[in-house]
Design a protein around this motif. Structure first.
Motif, PDB file in Angstrom:
ATOM      1  N   PHE A 598       0.853  -1.266  -0.162  1.00 42.56           N
ATOM      2  CA  PHE A 598       0.075   0.000  -0.209  1.00 42.56           C
ATOM      3  C   PHE A 598       0.789   1.194  -0.194  1.00 42.56           C
ATOM      4  N   PRO A 599       0.684   2.165  -1.046  1.00 45.61           N
ATOM      5  CA  PRO A 599       1.557   3.507  -1.089  1.00 45.61           C
ATOM      6  C   PRO A 599       1.259   4.197   0.307  1.00 45.61           C
ATOM      7  N   THR A 600       2.466   4.747   0.535  1.00 46.00           N
ATOM      8  CA  THR A 600       2.600   5.796   2.202  1.00 46.00           C
ATOM      9  C   THR A 600       3.435   7.085   1.542  1.00 46.00           C
ATOM     10  N   ASP A 601       3.413   7.472   0.201  1.00 44.22           N
ATOM     11  CA  ASP A 601       4.496   8.447  -0.160  1.00 44.22           C
ATOM     12  C   ASP A 601       3.522   9.720  -0.056  1.00 44.22           C
ATOM     13  N   ALA A 602       2.221   9.823  -0.177  1.00 41.10           N
ATOM     14  CA  ALA A 602       1.714  11.157  -0.101  1.00 41.10           C
ATOM     15  C   ALA A 602       1.571  11.712   1.175  1.00 41.10           C
ATOM     16  N   GLU A 603       2.095  13.086   1.138  1.00 40.46           N
ATOM     17  CA  GLU A 603       2.321  13.870   2.480  1.00 40.46           C
ATOM     18  C   GLU A 603       0.972  14.694   2.747  1.00 40.46           C
ATOM     19  N   ALA A 604       0.629  14.643   3.827  1.00 37.50           N
ATOM     20  CA  ALA A 604      -0.664  15.240   4.527  1.00 37.50           C
ATOM     21  C   ALA A 604      -0.104  16.755   4.690  1.00 37.50           C
ATOM     22  N   PRO A 605      -0.835  17.769   4.520  1.00 38.29           N
ATOM     23  CA  PRO A 605      -0.739  19.190   5.068  1.00 38.29           C
ATOM     24  C   PRO A 605      -0.226  19.358   6.405  1.00 38.29           C
ATOM     25  N   ASP A 606       0.285  20.333   6.563  1.00 44.36           N
ATOM     26  CA  ASP A 606       1.026  20.541   8.211  1.00 44.36           C
ATOM     27  C   ASP A 606      -0.059  21.401   8.737  1.00 44.36           C
ATOM     28  N   TRP A 607      -1.209  20.426   9.303  1.00 48.29           N
ATOM     29  CA  TRP A 607      -2.255  21.121  10.127  1.00 48.29           C
ATOM     30  C   TRP A 607      -1.522  21.753  11.508  1.00 48.29           C
ATOM     31  N   PRO A 608      -2.276  23.050  11.909  1.00 46.24           N
ATOM     32  CA  PRO A 608      -1.740  23.197  13.245  1.00 46.24           C
ATOM     33  C   PRO A 608      -2.298  22.576  13.890  1.00 46.24           C
ATOM     34  N   THR A 609      -1.763  21.847  15.241  1.00 46.32           N
ATOM     35  CA  THR A 609      -2.250  21.051  16.026  1.00 46.32           C
ATOM     36  C   THR A 609      -1.968  21.165  17.369  1.00 46.32           C
ATOM     37  N   GLY A 610      -1.128  22.382  17.763  1.00 47.24           N
ATOM     38  CA  GLY A 610      -0.721  22.471  19.094  1.00 47.24           C
ATOM     39  C   GLY A 610       0.697  21.805  19.178  1.00 47.24           C
ATOM     40  N   ASP A 611       1.147  22.354  20.603  1.00 43.95           N
ATOM     41  CA  ASP A 611       2.641  21.881  20.976  1.00 43.95           C
ATOM     42  C   ASP A 611       2.871  20.401  21.005  1.00 43.95           C
ATOM     43  N   ASN A 612       1.675  19.507  21.397  1.00 44.69           N
ATOM     44  CA  ASN A 612       1.825  18.193  21.637  1.00 44.69           C
ATOM     45  C   ASN A 612       1.075  17.466  20.310  1.00 44.69           C
ATOM     46  N   GLU A 613       1.660  16.983  19.312  1.00 45.82           N
ATOM     47  CA  GLU A 613       1.203  16.652  17.978  1.00 45.82           C
ATOM     48  C   GLU A 613       0.319  15.147  18.350  1.00 45.82           C
ATOM     49  N   GLU A 614       0.802  14.647  19.529  1.00 44.38           N
ATOM     50  CA  GLU A 614       0.127  13.339  19.706  1.00 44.38           C
ATOM     51  C   GLU A 614      -1.195  13.324  20.500  1.00 44.38           C
ATOM     52  N   ILE A 615      -1.470  14.502  20.790  1.00 46.37           N
ATOM     53  CA  ILE A 615      -2.809  14.875  21.426  1.00 46.37           C
ATOM     54  C   ILE A 615      -3.515  15.527  20.487  1.00 46.37           C
ATOM     55  N   PHE A 616      -4.716  15.262  19.995  1.00 45.66           N
ATOM     56  CA  PHE A 616      -5.405  15.959  18.968  1.00 45.66           C
ATOM     57  C   PHE A 616      -6.976  15.845  18.967  1.00 45.66           C
ATOM     58  N   PHE A 617      -7.609  16.950  18.966  1.00 48.65           N
ATOM     59  CA  PHE A 617      -9.054  16.968  18.789  1.00 48.65           C
ATOM     60  C   PHE A 617      -9.772  16.187  19.686  1.00 48.65           C
ATOM     61  N   ALA A 618     -10.932  15.759  19.506  1.00 56.33           N
ATOM     62  CA  ALA A 618     -11.736  14.581  20.389  1.00 56.33           C
ATOM     63  C   ALA A 618     -11.676  14.594  21.565  1.00 56.33           C
ATOM     64  N   PRO A 619     -12.120  15.816  22.168  1.00 62.00           N
ATOM     65  CA  PRO A 619     -12.457  15.989  23.796  1.00 62.00           C
ATOM     66  C   PRO A 619     -13.489  14.918  24.200  1.00 62.00           C
ATOM     67  N   PRO A 620     -13.513  14.803  25.468  1.00 55.63           N
ATOM     68  CA  PRO A 620     -14.636  13.798  25.903  1.00 55.63           C
ATOM     69  C   PRO A 620     -15.782  14.895  26.006  1.00 55.63           C
ATOM     70  N   GLU A 621     -17.006  14.437  26.165  1.00 53.48           N
ATOM     71  CA  GLU A 621     -18.268  15.236  26.289  1.00 53.48           C
ATOM     72  C   GLU A 621     -17.979  16.294  27.426  1.00 53.48           C
ATOM     73  N   ASP A 622     -17.413  15.674  28.654  1.00 57.73           N
ATOM     74  CA  ASP A 622     -17.242  16.611  29.747  1.00 57.73           C
ATOM     75  C   ASP A 622     -15.932  16.433  30.144  1.00 57.73           C
ATOM     76  N   GLY A 623     -15.111  17.526  30.746  1.00 60.60           N
ATOM     77  CA  GLY A 623     -13.784  17.436  31.378  1.00 60.60           C
ATOM     78  C   GLY A 623     -12.857  17.836  30.130  1.00 60.60           C
ATOM     79  N   PRO A 624     -11.736  17.716  30.669  1.00 53.43           N
ATOM     80  CA  PRO A 624     -10.508  18.131  29.936  1.00 53.43           C
ATOM     81  C   PRO A 624     -10.030  17.235  28.841  1.00 53.43           C
ATOM     82  N   LEU A 625      -9.462  17.504  27.793  1.00 60.61           N
ATOM     83  CA  LEU A 625      -8.730  16.774  27.045  1.00 60.61           C
ATOM     84  C   LEU A 625      -7.777  16.024  27.418  1.00 60.61           C
ATOM     85  N   VAL A 626      -7.730  14.706  27.233  1.00 61.54           N
ATOM     86  CA  VAL A 626      -6.581  13.875  27.788  1.00 61.54           C
ATOM     87  C   VAL A 626      -6.094  12.990  26.890  1.00 61.54           C
ATOM     88  N   ASP A 627      -4.890  12.527  27.171  1.00 63.21           N
ATOM     89  CA  ASP A 627      -4.163  11.809  26.027  1.00 63.21           C
ATOM     90  C   ASP A 627      -4.354  10.248  26.436  1.00 63.21           C
TER      91      ASP A 627
END
Length: 668
Positions: A598-627
């Motif tokens: 399977f090809p893997t050579d296409a590069e995604a755009p450099d979306w701004p994700t904050g300081d920690n790139e491993e933590i992204f979007f998807a907060p729970p319904e209530d409470g802080p975003l966790v990793d």
């Protein structure tokens, strides 16, 4: 001395003389009338070139597989028109011997044959022997019906004499051998030869010619498609007549032994091919305007793959279940289509006609939308309870594990994550993505659509997954490669459209990565082919539908199983029977294809994700975003190169995602 007056004729003699005169006058009048009728008929006969056309028999359509094999014939079957010089002499001799031994000497009707027919009729009390010549048969086949009235016989005789007047004996025999019906839908010796022996009429042997010549008397009884033993027995009679007419020797007749003749195998050995044929033939009206000339429809179907698909589906479908399977090549060419388990019992095509809930296989569009909006396979998402408009979807095991990478959520088909992603991206956007990829049914953008509540067609789902394999380029399933007339004139040629970009290549590649994870680690492990394989399972509420759709080495295959009455099938799940059917088919279908990474050579755009790139979007319904460790995003997780939170052998097992908790049985 006066001479004696002549004796008066006897009454009987006067009657006889009067009868002879009347007969003579009647014969003269009748001869003149017949002559006039023949002359009129001659003037009304079409030209020889017009008779060579066989339009009056209806349009013939031959459907051919990808390798050129004829898989279905609609209407009369015509072969090549063979000029007299190209017709094998043994075929001409065989036909004349059995049908009209005085063909070269009579004038269209055979008085000797007629007298013999009446003699046999008087002796036996029934018409056991016909007196029709080849020319009369030709006149009947072209211009008349098959009714047995005396009017038809008189017209037949007049037309036969007109044909003899207008055309040569060679032309008449050429017309006859190219137009007469031989059974099995075959008109003409070339069609018969191809139908019964699998080769052109120019290659006929003595025994084969005898079999074909013997069919004219009763095609429905002697045709090899109806009774091969009867066809061989009739051929023996033809060979004896050929010996009697001295066209072959007794030794040649013995050597031609019809019992040793091999007939061509039926090309319609897979009845499931009819699902495909029924799908492609109506498309001709949209592709071409020709309604008269014989057509060859060159299709994409692979007969070998069709047989494998039929076998794999029937071998794995649960008792009481129906099934459907379709395989597309990378450009959309349909290589196999099985619309049900038995075409004879049900011609309903569940690939193209049925609409069923796709279950979690629909999550393809949810995740495509998420990826396009900025998610990545390693993005952290929340498996946590969620309620939307009073509806609270749950996972099969009734548990939630918190933060997980996107790839894990997809591999184990976590329902709460799919609903959360669809809500965040917008259900309307997900529905638009589905329609962008070729879903033609209506998608209701209510929250449950994320779990596959809207009905779809199998062919549409296959099309969507094929577009992912193609790198985001749209795929349109097609079955007709080209259409030609019988003489090879091109009327239509399929053109592939590679310009319809549905998503960017990096989106398709990341989606492929997620799909590959389903097969390698998730709910679709039964579909693993031992080479790069990607796909998705789907099971609907109460086990009413089971799906597996996947691709490898350029082929995309969709499998559906369920009941036509939409009743539940206990134990049915996409990762079981459908995935096994996919595996059993695809492992052989791709066996001779190169292994494709399977090809893997296409590069995604450099979306701004904050300081920690491993933590992204998807907060729970209530409470802080966790990793993944449950830590707030303000804290940095400990660095550990060996730590893989979704590996069974993670360096910190107590922190690894419990993959065994996510199994293949899904809710939607």
């Amino acid at each position: 001395m006066a001479s004696a007056p002549p004796k008066p004729r006897s009454r009987a003699r006067r009657i006889l003389v009067a009868a002879l005169k009347i007969s003579l006058y009647s014969f003269i009048v009748m001869t003149i009338a017949v002559g006039v009728a023949v002359a009129v008929a001659v003037n009304q006969l079409p030209s020889y070139g017009e008779l060579v056309r066989r339009d009056d028999l209806g349009q013939m359509v031959r459907v051919r597989a990808a390798d050129g094999t004829v898989i279905h014939t609609m209407g009369p079957s015509f072969g090549e028109w063979l000029p007299y010089s190209d017709i094998p002499p043994i075929m001409r001799d065989a036909m004349v011997s059995v049908e009209d031994r005085r063909f070269r000497s009579h004038f269209g009707i055979d008085p000797i044959g007629i007298v013999r027919a009446f003699y046999v009729r008087i002796r036996s009390g029934a018409w056991a022997q016909g007196g029709s010549t080849i020319t009369q048969q030709l006149a009947r086949n072209i211009f008349l019906s098959n009714d047995r009235s005396w009017i038809r016989k008189i017209r037949e005789g007049i037309l036969a004499m007109a044909l003899e007047w207008r055309y040569t004996k060679d032309q008449i025999l050429e017309l006859y051998l190219n137009r007469v019906y031989f059974g099995g839908g075959a008109y003409g010796i070339d069609a018969a030869s191809r139908r019964f022996f699998g080769h052109r009429a120019t290659e006929l042997s003595t025994g084969e010619a005898a079999i074909i010549a013997g069919l004219v008397k009763a095609p429905s009884n002697y045709s090899p498609t109806a009774d091969q033993d009867a066809a061989r027995g009739r051929a023996g009679v033809v060979l004896d007549l050929m010996v009697e007419n001295e066209t072959i020797t007794r030794g040649e007749a013995a050597a031609a032994n019809p019992r040793q003749i091999e007939f061509a195998r039926s090309t319609e050995r897979h009845t499931s091919l009819r699902y495909f044929v029924d799908w492609v033939l109506p498309q001709l009206d949209m592709l071409i305007d020709e309604t008269i000339q014989p057509l060859d429809v060159w299709t994409t179907i692979n007969v070998g793959m069709q047989g494998l698909a039929e076998q794999s589906l029937n071998a794995n479908a649960p008792r009481g279940a129906q099934g459907a399977m379709i395989t597309l090549d990378r450009d959309g060419a349909v290589r196999a289509m099985v619309g049900g388990r038995d075409y004879v019992n049900s011609s309903y095509n569940r690939v193209t006609q049925a609409t069923r809930q796709p279950g979690s296989s629909f999550k393809l569009f949810v995740y495509l939308t998420a990826l396009e909006s900025g998610y990545r396979p390693d993005s952290i998402v929340q498996d946590a309870p969620i309620t939307v408009g009073g509806w609270s979807p749950r996972n099969d095991n009734g548990r939630n594990v918190g933060a997980v990478p996107l790839r894990v959520a997809f591999a184990y088909s976590i329902n709460t994550v799919a609903v959360r992603l669809a809500r965040e991206s917008g259900t309307r956007a997900v529905a638009d993505m589905a329609q962008r990829f070729g879903i033609t049914t209506r998608i209701n953008p209510h929250p449950a659509m994320a779990l596959g509540s809207s009905e779809v067609r199998v062919i549409d789902m296959a099309r969507a997954y094929a577009a992912v394999q193609r790198g985001g380029i749209g795929v349109t399933p097609y079955g007709i490669r080209r259409v030609t007339t019988a003489d090879g004139t091109l009327l239509y040629q399929h053109q592939d459209d590679e310009t319809r970009v549905l998503v960017q290549p990096w989106v398709a590649q990341q989606m492929t990565e997620l799909l590959a994870g389903v097969v390698s680690n998730g709910t679709g492990r039964a579909a693993d082919l031992g080479r790069p394989t990607a796909g998705k399972t789907g099971t609907t509420s109460s086990n009413k539908d089971g799906w597996f759709i996947g691709f490898s080495s350029g082929l995309t295959t969709a499998v559906w199983m369920g009941r036509d009455d939409n009743r539940a099938l206990p134990g049915l799940a996409g990762g079981r029977a459908p995935a096994r059917a996919f595996h059993d088919f695809m492992v052989r279908a791709v066996a001779h294809r190169p292994v494709e990474q399977f090809p893997t050579d296409a590069e995604a755009p450099d979306w701004p994700t904050g300081d920690n790139e491993e933590i992204f979007f998807a907060p729970p319904e209530d409470g802080p975003l966790v990793d993944i460790d449950g830590m707030p995003i303000e804290e940095t997780p400990p660095a550990d190169d060996e730590y893989d939170p979704y590996r069974r052998d993670a360096a910190r097992p107590e922190d690894a995602v419990p993959v065994d908790e996510f199994e293949e049985k899904l809710f939607y």
